[in-house]
Design an enzyme around this catalytic site. Structure first.
Site, PDB file in Angstrom:
ATOM      1  N   ASP A 182       0.845  -1.195   0.000  1.00 27.13           N
ATOM      2  CA  ASP A 182       0.000   0.000   0.000  1.00 27.13           C
ATOM      3  C   ASP A 182       0.884   1.251   0.000  1.00 27.13           C
ATOM      4  O   ASP A 182       2.050   1.209   0.415  1.00 27.13           O
ATOM      5  CB  ASP A 182      -0.899   0.030   1.249  1.00 27.13           C
TER       6      ASP A 182
HETATM    7  N1  URA Z   1      -1.128  -5.989   3.864  1.00 34.16           N
HETATM    8  C1  URA Z   1      -1.670  -4.755   3.872  1.00 34.16           C
HETATM    9  O1  URA Z   1      -2.703  -4.519   4.461  1.00 34.16           O
HETATM   10  N2  URA Z   1      -1.005  -3.769   3.214  1.00 34.16           N
HETATM   11  C2  URA Z   1       0.154  -3.965   2.562  1.00 34.16           C
HETATM   12  O2  URA Z   1       0.714  -3.035   1.994  1.00 34.16           O
HETATM   13  C3  URA Z   1       0.700  -5.257   2.567  1.00 34.16           C
HETATM   14  C4  URA Z   1       0.035  -6.259   3.224  1.00 34.16           C
END
Ligand code: URA
Length: 245
Positions: free
Chosen positions: A106
């Protein structure tokens, strides 16, 4: 592959910085086709010419595999209309055509982002069938009941939309003011870690990926820094064997 400057070829291997490369070339420690070359600007073809650095042959790689310590605010994509991408922030020495992140983090997640131009490799590590694990450190808004959470993760969390997740490991990191946990997951669903903690009634406020398979993020890499993986490091990510060089 076309011809490139000798210093660029060696720096692209990720073993040395451009200025270190210039120094070793001047010192006469680089041979091409068994002849010492002291001119960093001479051009060679790294696929054809045999380059030796301080007595060791330079790895001939068709593909590159890059470890980036992703900072916040950068998107894990190849291009974006609005934000900088993980490919945009790579240093020039590591940039080349067709690079993409193998797996998504993310925008607000930090840590180990693997970038490559090898589609088969990316497929191998991302396909759920191969269960390449990913390890995260998650800081939470509110603490959870650790034993209950550990068991729920082990049994396979059922997300709000009914998705049943594979078994995951949960470990508490002690001595932190903020509730902090290490999570190991074996697949990569959208917002997976955040949704797993949401299922326990908590919110992830900071998330960092620290490991892919058995390979840890290099602690020496500061936010936004990147380097090439060695062949040995690559094999720690996956035991899957296919021709990667
Ligand atoms: N899980 C998440 O919620 N976000 C990420 O970026 C990676 C794994």
């Amino acid at each position: 592959m076309s011809e490139e400057r000798l210093d660029k070829i060696i720096a692209s291997s990720g073993l040395l910085t451009r200025s270190e490369v210039k120094t070793i070339i001047k010192k006469g420690l680089v041979k091409v086709n068994n002849i010492t070359v002291k001119d960093a600007a001479l051009k060679f073809d790294c696929e054809i010419d045999e380059i030796e650095v301080d007595g060791k042959p330079l790895r001939k790689g068709k593909y590159v595999y890059i470890m980036l310590n992703k900072p916040k605010g950068v998107v894990s994509a190849t291009n974006d209309n609005k934000d900088l991408t993980v490919v945009d922030i790579l240093p020039d020495d590591l940039k080349r055509k067709n690079l993409f992140p193998a797996g998504r983090l993310d925008k607000d997640t930090t840590g180990f982002c693997l970038i490559t131009d090898d589609g088969n490799f990316a497929h191998d590590i991302l396909t759920p069938a191969h269960h390449v694990s990913k390890t995260y450190i998650a800081e939470l808004s509110d603490d959870i009941d650790f034993e209950k959470g550990r068991q729920a993760f082990k049994d396979g969390v059922v997300l709000a939309d009914g998705t049943v997740l594979l078994s995951a490991d949960l470990e508490k990191i002690e001595n932190n003011d903020i509730p902090t946990y290490k999570v190991i997951i074996n697949e990569g669903k959208y917002h997976q870690v955040k949704r797993m903690f949401a299922s326990l009634g908590s919110t992830v406020v900071e998330l960092k990926r620290i490991k892919i398979g058995e390979l840890c993020l290099d602690e020496k890499l500061k936010d936004g820094e990147a380097r090439l993986l060695t062949q040995e490091e690559l094999s720690k990510i996956t035991q899957i064997t296919h021709n990667i060089v």
